[in-house]
Design an enzyme around this catalytic site. Sequence first.
Site, PDB file in Angstrom:
ATOM      1  N   GLU A   1     -38.525  45.754 -27.133  1.00  0.00           N
ATOM      2  CA  GLU A   1     -37.176  46.157 -27.510  1.00  0.00           C
ATOM      3  C   GLU A   1     -36.251  46.204 -26.296  1.00  0.00           C
ATOM      4  OE1 GLU A   1     -34.500  47.127 -30.659  1.00  0.00           O
ATOM      5  OE2 GLU A   1     -36.520  46.266 -30.584  1.00  0.00           O
TER       6      GLU A   1
ATOM      7  N   HIS B   1     -36.184  39.180 -28.235  1.00  0.00           N
ATOM      8  CA  HIS B   1     -37.606  39.273 -28.563  1.00  0.00           C
ATOM      9  C   HIS B   1     -38.300  37.924 -28.347  1.00  0.00           C
ATOM     10  CE1 HIS B   1     -37.795  43.326 -30.122  1.00  0.00           C
ATOM     11  NE2 HIS B   1     -36.847  43.106 -31.029  1.00  0.00           N
TER      12      HIS B   1
ATOM     13  N   HIS C   1     -30.083  39.642 -30.458  1.00  0.00           N
ATOM     14  CA  HIS C   1     -31.168  40.634 -30.424  1.00  0.00           C
ATOM     15  C   HIS C   1     -32.521  39.963 -30.646  1.00  0.00           C
ATOM     16  CE1 HIS C   1     -32.788  44.771 -31.172  1.00  0.00           C
ATOM     17  NE2 HIS C   1     -33.666  44.092 -31.881  1.00  0.00           N
ATOM     18  N   GLU C   2     -32.620  39.145 -31.684  1.00  0.00           N
ATOM     19  CA  GLU C   2     -33.903  38.508 -31.985  1.00  0.00           C
ATOM     20  C   GLU C   2     -34.259  37.453 -30.944  1.00  0.00           C
ATOM     21  OE1 GLU C   2     -35.712  40.005 -33.932  1.00  0.00           O
ATOM     22  OE2 GLU C   2     -34.164  41.209 -34.934  1.00  0.00           O
TER      23      GLU C   2
END
Length: 489
Positions: A284, A258, A254-255
């Site tokens: 996101e 980003h 997830h990170e």
Amino acid sequence: MNAYTALMQFQRETEALGQIAGRLGWDQETMMPQGATPQRAEEHGAMANILHARRIDPRVAEWLEVAEAADDIAAANLRHIKRDYERTAKVPAALAAELARTTSLAHRVWAQARADEDVAAFLPMLQKVVDLRREEAAAIAGNTDPYDAMLDDYEPGATGDSLGAMFAALRPRLVDLRAAILDQPAPQALSGAFDEAAQLAISQKLALAFGYRVEHGRIDKAVHPFSSGSGLDVRITTRTNPTDPFNCFYSTIHEVGHAAYEQGIDATHLLTPLGRGVSMGVHESQSRIYENQLGRSRAFTGWLYGQMRDQFGDFGIPDEEAFFATVNRLHNGYIRTEADEVQYNLHVLLRFDLERALMSGDLAVNDLEAAWNDRFVADFGFAVDKPSNGVLQDVHWSEGLFGYFPTYTLGNVYAGCLNMALRAAVPDLDDDLARGDTSKATGWLRGNLQQFGGLRTPVETITHATGAAPSEAPLLDYLEDKFSRIYGL
């Protein structure tokens, strides 16, 4: 020197100072000694004062008045600078500094209250944050809805009413899908303990597999995983849980989503308004498509299964198909960041409704815990057992980030649109994902979205990448198709 050139030279220094301010926040979350909190609050306040003064410097208004855009890039830079100038000019410098100081202090108060399971210890500080954010929003909004002014910090152009309508369209199909799934036998869950060092070793492989450039970043641990920075210095954090390695793995992916957005922006935009993600919703969308549509796909989980077997040996899941179901298993839980794809947005909608009520004054801060617990029972069918699993679980409100939560669901909607376009453009994608090769997917996202940074508005960014205006329908269709196959609906 013409006005545009002078303005951009000035803006470059402002952007650099903003990066330094962000690094103060990264350090506070990862390495700062606990006793440094009062001094760090003063440092945050000083940086906020400096940045506020630069953003409303009279020369900025003069340059904006006469600067001419020679191309689309210059026009976009001027649009961003003008927007920031006009918003910042409405907020008194003393209020901006007080907000920075108070939220820095509130972060530590929240962290201690969360550790102590003591909501009452946090509420007085939260009240101060709410009051300050209301004051700021009212100054910006004028005769419009103050909550829309808060949203505009994170998703320019969005309104509470427009998001409320989109979320109302999401809820019925999500609720129906959740109910249908929970009527079926659940896939096998993970059990046992998983060594932290082995988790972090796989986490490092996952970061590299999804294209994270570690020469321009680093991976650390934090209570609440996050990504920080842009350009040549983009840092991420993850966390470990001895009984839940998926927490580590998917927090990392997830990170990285980003971080990949920030690292993928064209280098010519470095330290300009275009050199960072255009909005939190678009940001996101990158983290969620990396984590879910790619990272939790049948093809990629087959590769991840092999990595786990290499590190942990036989960990109780018999084969790749069973592992795919385990990764995507619906489960009752309290924590938004650990929620499955079907239920995640229900967590976000809860927060969206509560924070709108807080900001409007319809909900008192002292009544927040009770309102949270009542809504949670209504949405999920069981009661919150402790504050760290309820109203104290997220860092956002302690940092004054009202208007941030809805961008998580908006990002899921955008990711659904992007996934549909990606699959049409790369029909053989699963063959690569099964080998742990995400390059075609990440390359498509970089070429169609990430490289442009803030060139377009959020809606224009998604429309340009996908060829269609954003809609919740692709996300809902994807979820219903995927989970109907897993659960035999």
